[in-house]
Design a protein around this motif. Structure first.
Motif, PDB file in Angstrom:
ATOM      1  N   ILE A   5       0.867  -1.184   0.000  1.00 37.91           N
ATOM      2  CA  ILE A   5       0.000   0.000   0.000  1.00 37.91           C
ATOM      3  C   ILE A   5       0.896   1.223   0.000  1.00 37.91           C
ATOM      4  O   ILE A   5       1.803   1.351   0.838  1.00 37.91           O
ATOM      5  N   LEU A   6       0.654   2.129  -0.942  1.00 37.21           N
ATOM      6  CA  LEU A   6       1.452   3.352  -1.058  1.00 37.21           C
ATOM      7  C   LEU A   6       0.862   4.413  -0.137  1.00 37.21           C
ATOM      8  O   LEU A   6      -0.331   4.697  -0.186  1.00 37.21           O
ATOM      9  N   LEU A   7       1.698   4.969   0.736  1.00 34.92           N
ATOM     10  CA  LEU A   7       1.231   5.998   1.670  1.00 34.92           C
ATOM     11  C   LEU A   7       1.352   7.378   1.039  1.00 34.92           C
ATOM     12  O   LEU A   7       2.355   7.680   0.397  1.00 34.92           O
ATOM     13  N   GLU A   8       0.313   8.210   1.230  1.00 43.32           N
ATOM     14  CA  GLU A   8       0.349   9.581   0.682  1.00 43.32           C
ATOM     15  C   GLU A   8       1.486  10.377   1.299  1.00 43.32           C
ATOM     16  O   GLU A   8       2.186  11.114   0.621  1.00 43.32           O
ATOM     17  N   LYS A   9       1.652  10.250   2.610  1.00 38.94           N
ATOM     18  CA  LYS A   9       2.707  10.974   3.328  1.00 38.94           C
ATOM     19  C   LYS A   9       3.421   9.991   4.240  1.00 38.94           C
ATOM     20  O   LYS A   9       2.795   9.127   4.851  1.00 38.94           O
ATOM     21  N   SER A  40       7.674   5.279   1.825  1.00 37.53           N
ATOM     22  CA  SER A  40       6.208   5.461   1.820  1.00 37.53           C
ATOM     23  C   SER A  40       5.502   4.195   1.308  1.00 37.53           C
ATOM     24  O   SER A  40       4.402   4.249   0.796  1.00 37.53           O
ATOM     25  N   GLN A  41       6.157   3.060   1.480  1.00 41.46           N
ATOM     26  CA  GLN A  41       5.588   1.779   1.043  1.00 41.46           C
ATOM     27  C   GLN A  41       5.292   0.897   2.250  1.00 41.46           C
ATOM     28  O   GLN A  41       6.194   0.586   3.032  1.00 41.46           O
ATOM     29  N   LEU A  42       4.009   0.534   2.407  1.00 42.00           N
ATOM     30  CA  LEU A  42       3.615  -0.340   3.509  1.00 42.00           C
ATOM     31  C   LEU A  42       3.353  -1.731   2.956  1.00 42.00           C
ATOM     32  O   LEU A  42       2.610  -1.886   1.985  1.00 42.00           O
ATOM     33  N   LYS A  43       3.976  -2.752   3.561  1.00 42.71           N
ATOM     34  CA  LYS A  43       3.793  -4.132   3.083  1.00 42.71           C
ATOM     35  C   LYS A  43       3.066  -4.959   4.137  1.00 42.71           C
ATOM     36  O   LYS A  43       3.377  -4.882   5.318  1.00 42.71           O
ATOM     37  N   ILE A  44       2.102  -5.745   3.664  1.00 49.56           N
ATOM     38  CA  ILE A  44       1.364  -6.669   4.543  1.00 49.56           C
ATOM     39  C   ILE A  44       1.601  -8.072   4.004  1.00 49.56           C
ATOM     40  O   ILE A  44       1.333  -8.351   2.835  1.00 49.56           O
ATOM     41  N   SER A  45       2.104  -8.965   4.847  1.00 51.84           N
ATOM     42  CA  SER A  45       2.342 -10.336   4.376  1.00 51.84           C
ATOM     43  C   SER A  45       1.731 -11.352   5.335  1.00 51.84           C
ATOM     44  O   SER A  45       1.635 -11.111   6.535  1.00 51.84           O
ATOM     45  N   GLY A  46       1.297 -12.478   4.749  1.00 50.14           N
ATOM     46  CA  GLY A  46       0.656 -13.542   5.528  1.00 50.14           C
ATOM     47  C   GLY A  46      -0.269 -14.355   4.645  1.00 50.14           C
ATOM     48  O   GLY A  46      -0.127 -14.361   3.419  1.00 50.14           O
ATOM     49  N   GLU A  47      -1.240 -15.066   5.256  1.00 55.13           N
ATOM     50  CA  GLU A  47      -2.225 -15.843   4.490  1.00 55.13           C
ATOM     51  C   GLU A  47      -3.152 -14.892   3.730  1.00 55.13           C
ATOM     52  O   GLU A  47      -3.415 -13.774   4.179  1.00 55.13           O
ATOM     53  N   GLU A  48      -3.683 -15.370   2.603  1.00 54.34           N
ATOM     54  CA  GLU A  48      -4.468 -14.502   1.707  1.00 54.34           C
ATOM     55  C   GLU A  48      -5.646 -13.807   2.414  1.00 54.34           C
ATOM     56  O   GLU A  48      -5.836 -12.596   2.303  1.00 54.34           O
ATOM     57  N   ALA A  49      -6.447 -14.559   3.166  1.00 55.10           N
ATOM     58  CA  ALA A  49      -7.644 -13.981   3.817  1.00 55.10           C
ATOM     59  C   ALA A  49      -7.248 -12.911   4.826  1.00 55.10           C
ATOM     60  O   ALA A  49      -7.858 -11.832   4.883  1.00 55.10           O
ATOM     61  N   GLY A  50      -6.202 -13.209   5.606  1.00 52.84           N
ATOM     62  CA  GLY A  50      -5.726 -12.252   6.613  1.00 52.84           C
ATOM     63  C   GLY A  50      -5.174 -10.992   5.988  1.00 52.84           C
ATOM     64  O   GLY A  50      -5.457  -9.877   6.440  1.00 52.84           O
ATOM     65  N   VAL A  51      -4.405 -11.148   4.918  1.00 53.56           N
ATOM     66  CA  VAL A  51      -3.801  -9.992   4.222  1.00 53.56           C
ATOM     67  C   VAL A  51      -4.895  -9.103   3.638  1.00 53.56           C
ATOM     68  O   VAL A  51      -4.851  -7.874   3.745  1.00 53.56           O
ATOM     69  N   SER A  52      -5.886  -9.739   3.028  1.00 59.03           N
ATOM     70  CA  SER A  52      -6.990  -8.985   2.413  1.00 59.03           C
ATOM     71  C   SER A  52      -7.742  -8.156   3.458  1.00 59.03           C
ATOM     72  O   SER A  52      -7.999  -6.963   3.266  1.00 59.03           O
ATOM     73  N   ALA A  53      -8.100  -8.771   4.600  1.00 55.66           N
ATOM     74  CA  ALA A  53      -8.831  -8.061   5.658  1.00 55.66           C
ATOM     75  C   ALA A  53      -7.957  -6.979   6.295  1.00 55.66           C
ATOM     76  O   ALA A  53      -8.427  -5.868   6.567  1.00 55.66           O
ATOM     77  N   ALA A  55      -5.506  -5.372   4.866  1.00 59.00           N
ATOM     78  CA  ALA A  55      -5.346  -4.282   3.886  1.00 59.00           C
ATOM     79  C   ALA A  55      -6.562  -3.361   3.916  1.00 59.00           C
ATOM     80  O   ALA A  55      -6.431  -2.133   3.875  1.00 59.00           O
ATOM     81  N   ARG A  56      -7.763  -3.957   4.005  1.00 60.02           N
ATOM     82  CA  ARG A  56      -8.988  -3.135   4.070  1.00 60.02           C
ATOM     83  C   ARG A  56      -9.013  -2.290   5.342  1.00 60.02           C
ATOM     84  O   ARG A  56      -9.410  -1.132   5.326  1.00 60.02           O
ATOM     85  N   THR A  57      -8.554  -2.898   6.443  1.00 59.96           N
ATOM     86  CA  THR A  57      -8.492  -2.162   7.715  1.00 59.96           C
ATOM     87  C   THR A  57      -7.504  -1.003   7.601  1.00 59.96           C
ATOM     88  O   THR A  57      -7.816   0.138   7.976  1.00 59.96           O
ATOM     89  N   VAL A  58      -6.321  -1.282   7.088  1.00 59.07           N
ATOM     90  CA  VAL A  58      -5.274  -0.258   6.944  1.00 59.07           C
ATOM     91  C   VAL A  58      -5.761   0.878   6.045  1.00 59.07           C
ATOM     92  O   VAL A  58      -5.586   2.061   6.359  1.00 59.07           O
ATOM     93  N   GLU A  59      -6.382   0.527   4.923  1.00 56.99           N
ATOM     94  CA  GLU A  59      -6.857   1.558   3.988  1.00 56.99           C
ATOM     95  C   GLU A  59      -7.919   2.452   4.639  1.00 56.99           C
ATOM     96  O   GLU A  59      -7.916   3.675   4.444  1.00 56.99           O
ATOM     97  N   SER A  60      -8.826   1.861   5.418  1.00 59.32           N
ATOM     98  CA  SER A  60      -9.856   2.650   6.127  1.00 59.32           C
ATOM     99  C   SER A  60      -9.211   3.571   7.155  1.00 59.32           C
ATOM    100  O   SER A  60      -9.592   4.739   7.277  1.00 59.32           O
ATOM    101  N   LEU A  61      -8.233   3.034   7.896  1.00 56.92           N
ATOM    102  CA  LEU A  61      -7.563   3.844   8.920  1.00 56.92           C
ATOM    103  C   LEU A  61      -6.764   4.985   8.285  1.00 56.92           C
ATOM    104  O   LEU A  61      -6.727   6.100   8.815  1.00 56.92           O
ATOM    105  N   LEU A  62      -6.162   4.718   7.128  1.00 55.38           N
ATOM    106  CA  LEU A  62      -5.405   5.779   6.425  1.00 55.38           C
ATOM    107  C   LEU A  62      -6.332   6.899   5.952  1.00 55.38           C
ATOM    108  O   LEU A  62      -5.962   8.069   5.957  1.00 55.38           O
ATOM    109  N   LYS A  63      -7.556   6.529   5.564  1.00 57.72           N
ATOM    110  CA  LYS A  63      -8.541   7.555   5.165  1.00 57.72           C
ATOM    111  C   LYS A  63      -8.898   8.434   6.361  1.00 57.72           C
ATOM    112  O   LYS A  63      -9.063   9.647   6.225  1.00 57.72           O
ATOM    113  N   LEU A  64      -9.048   7.810   7.539  1.00 55.95           N
ATOM    114  CA  LEU A  64      -9.325   8.590   8.750  1.00 55.95           C
ATOM    115  C   LEU A  64      -8.172   9.536   9.061  1.00 55.95           C
ATOM    116  O   LEU A  64      -8.384  10.702   9.396  1.00 55.95           O
ATOM    117  N   ILE A  65      -6.943   9.013   8.951  1.00 58.64           N
ATOM    118  CA  ILE A  65      -5.752   9.830   9.223  1.00 58.64           C
ATOM    119  C   ILE A  65      -5.695  11.018   8.257  1.00 58.64           C
ATOM    120  O   ILE A  65      -5.427  12.152   8.660  1.00 58.64           O
TER     121      ILE A  65
END
Length: 317
Positions: A5-9, A40-53, A55-65
């Motif tokens: 995930i690419l971070l804006e800042k 500014s590069q965030l990496k998430i690694s692990g099992e597919e289902a965990g990574v997907s969930a 990533a969605r959590t991280v993206e939502s939190l980044l929108k709040l930030i």
């Protein structure tokens, strides 16, 4: 599996990870993944289902930030709950909602979708009944809405009341005059008002008669016009008291009734007026009945777990 995930800042990473990486560790533990950040590069690694969930959590939190929100234990946990229900899109609108500013310049905002809907119900309806467990912000948000209406000159008075019923223990004969005797019962209402207005402004408004904090018995025989009236701990009213309170409503007034029907302190055999009101008024126009769930708890994370544990025990009985 790995996802980037690419971070804006770059500084967004520090906010996302939190002090001593507390938020990152929680996300890692919850989804069984590993978070790492370089530039500014965030990496998430692990099992597919965990990574997907995750990533969605991280993206939502980044929108709040990005919208200026500070991440806390509460909103990170709530975001993970919303991702589990595929409702994370509802997180972002919460960032912009400010009900009022406290005396210390802090914005009061709904922290959950439930709290946001509760505030919308108060705006739209003349009477709103908020039912739910401890820590969901029922009283605090109602006081914030009352202060907002008062500051906007929509009402001339704020009236806060609650029944004087002990929570299990007998307080006996309290010393002092009548006001000092009932003050312990009304303390949570004072606390919320002090927070919003500051002690000096509060005192001035009380002296002017613009704010009244009194036990429920004081409401009998009155008609309350141009007022924002809050009845707290309504589960401890009798049916007669509830009817008496509801019929105090005057012109250009709003009422908010809050309570938790799992914490009734009435003597055995006495029916709760709140339970009755929810049943009797559920189809009446301009009266909203709003139910909070344990997901709306904004106190310590353990409060949510305690409520769930008691619910399970109650269901098992």
């Amino acid at each position: 599996m790995e996802k980037s995930i690419l971070l804006e800042k770059a500084e967004h990473a520090a906010e996302l990870f939190g002090s001593f990486d507390v938020h990152a560790k929680r996300i890692e533990k919850n989804y069984n993944v590993t978070l790492s950040c370089r530039d500014s590069q965030l990496k998430i690694s692990g099992e597919e289902a965990g990574v997907s969930a995750a990533a969605r959590t991280v993206e939502s939190l980044l929108k709040l930030i990005a919208r200026g929100e500070t991440l806390t234990e509460q909103n990170v946990g709530y975001c993970m709950d919303m991702v589990q229900e595929n409702n994370e899109a509802q997180m972002v609108p919460l960032a912009g909602d400010c009900i009022c500013i406290t005396s210390k310049g802090k914005p009061v905002k709904p922290k959950t979708v439930g709290q946001k809907n509760y505030c919308e119900n108060i705006k739209k309806n003349t009477i709103t009944i908020g039912v739910g467990p401890a820590g969901t912000g029922k009283t605090y948000l109602a006081v914030a809405m009352a202060v907002t209406a008062f500051r906007a000159n929509q009402v001339n008075r704020i009236i806060l009341t609650r029944p004087a019923v002990e929570a299990g223990e007998k307080l006996g004969f309290l010393p002092g005059d009548l006001q000092q005797k009932v003050d312990p019962y009304l303390r949570p209402l004072y606390d919320a008002l002090f927070d919003m207005l500051g002690a000096e402004t509060y005192q001035r408004l009380v002296e002017r008669g613009s704010i009244e904090v009194a036990p429920l018995a004081y409401m009998r025989g009155r008609t309350l016009d141009d007022s924002f009236i809050i009845l707290d701990e309504a589960q401890n009213t009798t049916s007669e008291q509830m009817k008496m309170f509801l019929t105090r409503l005057g012109f250009n007034s709003k009422m908010v009734i809050t309570g938790d029907i799992t914490q009734i302190d009435l003597p055995d055999g006495k029916k709760s007026g709140l339970k009755d009101a929810v049943r009797i008024l559920r189809n009446v126009d301009d009266i909203a009945i709003f139910r909070f769930t344990e997901k709306d708890v904004v106190r310590h994370r353990l409060v949510q777990d305690i409520i769930k544990a008691y619910e399970r025990a109650s269901n098992a009985k």
